[in-house]
Scaffold this motif. Structure first.
Motif, mmCIF file in Angstrom:
data_model
loop_
_atom_site.group_PDB
_atom_site.id
_atom_site.type_symbol
_atom_site.label_atom_id
_atom_site.label_comp_id
_atom_site.label_asym_id
_atom_site.label_seq_id
_atom_site.Cartn_x
_atom_site.Cartn_y
_atom_site.Cartn_z
ATOM 1 N N ASP A 188 0.802 -1.221 0.000
ATOM 2 C CA ASP A 188 0.000 0.000 0.000
ATOM 3 C C ASP A 188 0.840 1.278 0.000
ATOM 4 O O ASP A 188 0.338 2.354 0.346
ATOM 5 C CB ASP A 188 -0.933 0.006 1.222
ATOM 6 C CG ASP A 188 -1.931 -1.144 1.166
ATOM 7 O OD1 ASP A 188 -2.369 -1.473 0.050
ATOM 8 O OD2 ASP A 188 -2.256 -1.704 2.235
ATOM 9 N N ALA A 237 2.266 2.112 -5.763
ATOM 10 C CA ALA A 237 1.345 2.795 -6.679
ATOM 11 C C ALA A 237 2.079 3.275 -7.930
ATOM 12 O O ALA A 237 1.559 3.171 -9.053
ATOM 13 C CB ALA A 237 0.688 3.968 -5.959
ATOM 14 N N ARG A 269 -7.166 2.179 -13.970
ATOM 15 C CA ARG A 269 -8.407 2.600 -13.335
ATOM 16 C C ARG A 269 -8.437 2.290 -11.839
ATOM 17 O O ARG A 269 -9.180 2.923 -11.079
ATOM 18 C CB ARG A 269 -9.593 1.923 -14.015
ATOM 19 C CG ARG A 269 -9.906 2.504 -15.393
ATOM 20 C CD ARG A 269 -11.017 1.738 -16.065
ATOM 21 N NE ARG A 269 -11.428 2.362 -17.330
ATOM 22 C CZ ARG A 269 -12.227 1.786 -18.216
ATOM 23 N NH1 ARG A 269 -12.712 0.563 -17.976
ATOM 24 N NH2 ARG A 269 -12.551 2.410 -19.324
ATOM 25 N N SER A 270 -7.643 1.315 -11.424
ATOM 26 C CA SER A 270 -7.632 0.944 -9.999
ATOM 27 C C SER A 270 -6.819 1.904 -9.141
ATOM 28 O O SER A 270 -6.864 1.828 -7.913
ATOM 29 C CB SER A 270 -7.060 -0.473 -9.840
ATOM 30 O OG SER A 270 -5.660 -0.481 -10.115
ATOM 31 N N LEU A 271 -6.089 2.817 -9.778
ATOM 32 C CA LEU A 271 -5.207 3.716 -9.038
ATOM 33 C C LEU A 271 -5.955 4.939 -8.522
ATOM 34 O O LEU A 271 -6.848 5.466 -9.198
ATOM 35 C CB LEU A 271 -4.040 4.167 -9.932
ATOM 36 C CG LEU A 271 -3.050 3.065 -10.339
ATOM 37 C CD1 LEU A 271 -2.130 3.579 -11.436
ATOM 38 C CD2 LEU A 271 -2.232 2.607 -9.135
ATOM 39 N N ASP A 272 -5.558 5.400 -7.342
ATOM 40 C CA ASP A 272 -6.097 6.621 -6.756
ATOM 41 C C ASP A 272 -5.076 7.740 -6.959
ATOM 42 O O ASP A 272 -3.925 7.624 -6.536
ATOM 43 C CB ASP A 272 -6.357 6.396 -5.264
ATOM 44 C CG ASP A 272 -7.043 7.589 -4.602
ATOM 45 O OD1 ASP A 272 -7.071 8.674 -5.213
ATOM 46 O OD2 ASP A 272 -7.526 7.421 -3.470
ATOM 47 N N ARG A 273 -5.487 8.838 -7.608
ATOM 48 C CA ARG A 273 -4.565 9.940 -7.872
ATOM 49 C C ARG A 273 -3.956 10.487 -6.596
ATOM 50 O O ARG A 273 -2.843 11.010 -6.592
ATOM 51 C CB ARG A 273 -5.272 11.073 -8.613
ATOM 52 C CG ARG A 273 -5.747 10.692 -10.002
ATOM 53 C CD ARG A 273 -6.499 11.828 -10.698
ATOM 54 N NE ARG A 273 -5.575 12.750 -11.368
ATOM 55 C CZ ARG A 273 -5.183 13.895 -10.875
ATOM 56 N NH1 ARG A 273 -5.584 14.304 -9.669
ATOM 57 N NH2 ARG A 273 -4.352 14.673 -11.558
ATOM 58 N N ALA A 274 -4.676 10.376 -5.468
ATOM 59 C CA ALA A 274 -4.164 10.895 -4.194
ATOM 60 C C ALA A 274 -2.940 10.127 -3.713
ATOM 61 O O ALA A 274 -2.179 10.632 -2.881
ATOM 62 C CB ALA A 274 -5.264 10.840 -3.132
ATOM 63 N N ASP A 275 -2.743 8.921 -4.226
ATOM 64 C CA ASP A 275 -1.588 8.114 -3.822
ATOM 65 C C ASP A 275 -0.339 8.442 -4.629
ATOM 66 O O ASP A 275 0.721 7.847 -4.395
ATOM 67 C CB ASP A 275 -1.904 6.616 -3.992
ATOM 68 C CG ASP A 275 -2.998 6.147 -3.046
ATOM 69 O OD1 ASP A 275 -3.165 6.776 -1.983
ATOM 70 O OD2 ASP A 275 -3.674 5.157 -3.379
#
Length: 429
Positions: A326, A331, A356-362
């Motif tokens: 995590d 990421a 698509r599974s990625l979070d931009r905040a990460d």
């Protein structure tokens, strides 16, 4: 923070007292902690009572001038920088300013001594800048034999490369004092690298030979790796990179090295020569897992930027294996892997799902921008082209059926758009 005493002898003593600088063995032993055997013959010749030994007089040692002492102090500090001392790196700027001021204020008669002129050149080439050399030459006291060296060094520092080459080309670094020899070879190499890269490499070899274990060797090895990479010599690149990663990976300048190293790796075209993948692993196995992970991420990003899909995919997958699930590095690795997969044959859906599974905040800002660009590219690949829908069907092949014309042209147009989108993202001409 270290409180530095900038009196030359005091500062030199303080540096010598720091760890990593060990005292030599005394004259009373052989360097292994054991005293030499007694000479029993003298006692036998005198009935067991040898004549008292005469005291050993010290060898005459000529005192060096202030420029020599100051320059040696700087080099001691810089050698600690090569071993990774951030405190030494922070102290360097203050020390450079102090030495420059002392040299500028020196009695002009001091420049009549050749060793002082050479010390000033060493200081200038080691980061001290041209000011002291200008004062030295303006004094008119420098010996005539030393003037080409000083004039050439000044021309180099002022960006007059042609004049610097002409002045310094005839000076053999091996005839110079130990502190100057490697620094001069390094400077001569920089002046030759564009016009004669093979000669430049020879001079870098010489610099390393003349100044082993110093910041001069670290800099020469670092430069040599990139000159070799530009020439495409993968075998020598690997050998030199392994040397650097083994010996200088803790250098204060290693961060800059790693950025350029990642770019150099992709220029060696790992895509077309699979044996170089094993070479890359051998090089990176020389460093600890966390640093290895970061280097794989740099290689993956550089691979995407240079259109080396296979290199990017390989490096991203290796980085994933070294990153906590995590974490931000994990990421990053998934991002680079997904971006490489969307233009890989038969793996578009896998790549799109990963992105698509990625979070931009990460992600850090540059990686978030890359995610947006990769998703935009994926949408263009998926969307049918209006041109493709109206294009005429190609003639059928007599030997085997072909896909429906619209599907074939849509696939071709999608691939072309993907290439254009990747070029626009990476700035590839």
């Amino acid at each position: 923070m270290i409180a530095w005493d900038f009196r030359p002898r005091a500062l030199a003593a303080a540096l010598l007292a720091l760890p990593l600088l060990t005292a030599p063995a005394t004259a009373a032993d052989h360097g292994d902690g054991h005293a030499p055997p007694a000479d029993n013959h003298a006692a036998d010749d005198h009935g067991g009572h040898g004549a008292p030994a005469k005291p050993i007089e010290p060898l005459p040692v000529k005192a060096h001038g202030l420029p020599v002492e100051l320059t040696r102090t700087l080099q001691l500090l810089q050698d600690r920088i090569a071993r990774g001392s951030t405190q030494a790196h922070l102290a360097q700027r203050q020390l450079l300013g102090h030495i420059e001021q002392r040299l500028i204020e020196l009695d002009p008669e001091a420049w009549a001594e050749a060793e002082n002129v050479r010390a000033a050149v060493t200081f200038a080439l080691a980061g001290g800048g041209p000011a002291a050399l200008r004062v030295l030459l303006k004094s008119g006291k420098a010996p005539e034999a030393e003037q080409p060296l000083a004039l050439g060094a000044l021309a180099y520092l002022e960006g007059r490369e042609r004049e610097a080459r002409a002045k310094l080309a005839g000076i053999d670094p091996r005839t110079m004092p130990a502190g100057l020899a490697g620094q001069l070879a390094l400077t001569q190499s920089a002046l030759m690298v564009r016009e004669a890269p093979a000669k430049s490499l020879e001079l870098l070899d010489l610099a390393r030979l003349l100044a082993p274990g110093t910041l001069v060797e670290e800099g020469a090895l670092r430069r040599q790796i990139f000159v070799v990479a530009q020439g495409g010599d993968a075998r020598r690149f690997e050998a030199l990179a392994i040397q650097y990663l083994r010996r200088f990976r803790r250098s204060v300048y290693a961060g800059n090295f790693r950025q350029r190293f990642a770019g150099a790796l992709t220029r060696l075209d790992f895509d077309s020569d699979r044996t170089r993948i094993a070479s890359l692993e051998r090089m990176l196995d020389e460093i600890e897992p966390e640093s290895r992970r970061d280097l794989y991420l740099l290689v993956a990003r550089a691979g995407l930027e240079q259109g080396r899909r296979e290199t990017a995919l390989f490096a991203a997958e290796r980085a994933m294996g070294l990153a906590a699930p995590d974490s931000r590095p994990a990421a990053q690795a998934r991002l680079y892997r997904g971006a490489a997969l969307i233009v890989a044959d038969g793996r578009f859906e896998e790549g799109t799902e990963t992105l698509r599974s990625l979070d931009r905040a990460d992600l850090a800002a540059p990686d978030a921008e890359l995610l947006d660009a990769a998703l935009s590219t994926a949408r263009q690949i998926r969307t049918p082209s209006p041109v493709a829908a109206t294009a005429p069907a190609p003639p059928p092949s007599p030997s085997r059926p072909i896909p429906e014309s619209g599907s074939l042209l849509r696939a071709q147009e999608a691939l072309a758009r993907a290439e254009r989108a990747m070029d626009a993202t990476t700035g590839t001409p």
